[in-house]
Write a protein that holds these residues in place. Structure first.
Motif, PDB file in Angstrom:
ATOM      1  N   CYS A 107      18.823 -33.669  15.720  1.00 37.01           N
ATOM      2  CA  CYS A 107      20.111 -33.560  15.026  1.00 37.01           C
ATOM      3  C   CYS A 107      20.547 -34.888  14.437  1.00 37.01           C
ATOM      4  CB  CYS A 107      21.185 -33.075  15.984  1.00 37.01           C
ATOM      5  SG  CYS A 107      21.293 -31.327  16.144  1.00 37.01           S
ATOM      6  N   TYR A 115      23.709 -27.905   7.941  1.00 36.69           N
ATOM      7  CA  TYR A 115      24.099 -26.744   8.743  1.00 36.69           C
ATOM      8  C   TYR A 115      22.874 -26.028   9.303  1.00 36.69           C
ATOM      9  CZ  TYR A 115      28.873 -27.328   7.120  1.00 36.69           C
ATOM     10  OH  TYR A 115      30.116 -27.824   6.872  1.00 36.69           O
ATOM     11  N   TYR A 154      21.860 -27.948  12.345  1.00 37.26           N
ATOM     12  CA  TYR A 154      22.735 -27.668  13.479  1.00 37.26           C
ATOM     13  C   TYR A 154      22.450 -26.289  14.059  1.00 37.26           C
ATOM     14  CZ  TYR A 154      25.282 -31.635  11.582  1.00 37.26           C
ATOM     15  OH  TYR A 154      25.620 -32.872  11.100  1.00 37.26           O
ATOM     16  N   GLY A 155      22.148 -25.310  13.217  1.00 39.98           N
ATOM     17  CA  GLY A 155      21.815 -23.976  13.698  1.00 39.98           C
ATOM     18  C   GLY A 155      20.526 -23.964  14.502  1.00 39.98           C
ATOM     19  N   ALA A 205      19.249 -26.515  16.053  1.00 36.79           N
ATOM     20  CA  ALA A 205      19.506 -27.263  17.282  1.00 36.79           C
ATOM     21  C   ALA A 205      20.245 -26.407  18.308  1.00 36.79           C
ATOM     22  CB  ALA A 205      20.305 -28.524  16.967  1.00 36.79           C
ATOM     23  N   SER A 206      21.215 -25.616  17.868  1.00 39.53           N
ATOM     24  CA  SER A 206      21.934 -24.770  18.821  1.00 39.53           C
ATOM     25  C   SER A 206      21.025 -23.686  19.383  1.00 39.53           C
ATOM     26  CB  SER A 206      23.169 -24.147  18.171  1.00 39.53           C
ATOM     27  OG  SER A 206      22.788 -23.278  17.123  1.00 39.53           O
ATOM     28  N   PHE A 207      20.099 -23.163  18.563  1.00 34.69           N
ATOM     29  CA  PHE A 207      19.134 -22.190  19.066  1.00 34.69           C
ATOM     30  C   PHE A 207      18.262 -22.813  20.145  1.00 34.69           C
ATOM     31  CE2 PHE A 207      14.725 -20.715  18.861  1.00 34.69           C
ATOM     32  CZ  PHE A 207      14.891 -19.416  19.317  1.00 34.69           C
ATOM     33  N   PHE A 265      18.941 -25.371  22.019  1.00 30.10           N
ATOM     34  CA  PHE A 265      19.779 -25.657  23.179  1.00 30.10           C
ATOM     35  C   PHE A 265      19.897 -24.422  24.069  1.00 30.10           C
ATOM     36  CE2 PHE A 265      23.987 -25.859  25.190  1.00 30.10           C
ATOM     37  CZ  PHE A 265      23.845 -27.029  25.908  1.00 30.10           C
ATOM     38  N   LEU A 266      20.199 -23.287  23.463  1.00 29.91           N
ATOM     39  CA  LEU A 266      20.316 -22.049  24.230  1.00 29.91           C
ATOM     40  C   LEU A 266      18.971 -21.623  24.808  1.00 29.91           C
ATOM     41  CD1 LEU A 266      22.747 -20.008  21.964  1.00 29.91           C
ATOM     42  CD2 LEU A 266      23.230 -21.092  24.144  1.00 29.91           C
TER      43      LEU A 266
END
Length: 117
Positions: free
Chosen positions: A33, A70, A73-74, A76-78, A80-81
């Motif tokens: 990120c 964006y 960030y999407g 990265a959030s995937f 992370f989960l």
């Protein structure tokens, strides 16, 4: 059973390899990120400074760069989960959990998470 024995038994149930892998995954996601954001910001400033002739070209490029940020960030959030799910799978399917439950079989939650992964 005393407090010390209880703590040792609980610490024996921690899947250290999964915990280390999750920490490395989160570090990689943070690095991804940060580096992606800085790289896209620098690309925008370099293009603005040296290659942008008209304001219209620069506005389109700015929109594309913001959309790419964006996307970063999407992704990265995937990850992370996904790292949290893999850590949960490590906790629920480890042999220490089997030992705690007294039988040599996985828990229902462990089977569901393994099936999902």
């Amino acid at each position: 059973m005393g407090c010390f024995e209880c703590c040792i038994k609980c610490l024996g149930g921690v899947p250290y390899a999964s915990l280390l892998a999750t920490i490395l995954c989160f570090s990689g996601v943070a690095l991804f990120c940060g580096c992606g954001h800085v790289a896209l910001t620098k690309v925008e400033s370099i293009v603005e400074m040296y290659f942008s002739n008209t304001l219209n070209d620069h506005a389109l490029l700015t929109d594309v760069i913001q959309m790419m940020q964006y996307v970063i960030y999407g992704v990265a959030s995937f990850f992370f989960l996904y790292g949290i799910i893999l850590l949960a799978e490590g906790f629920y399917t480890t042999s220490a959990v089997k030992e705690i439950h007294g039988e040599f079989k996985t828990t229902v939650c462990g089977r569901c998470i393994s099936g999902m992964v």
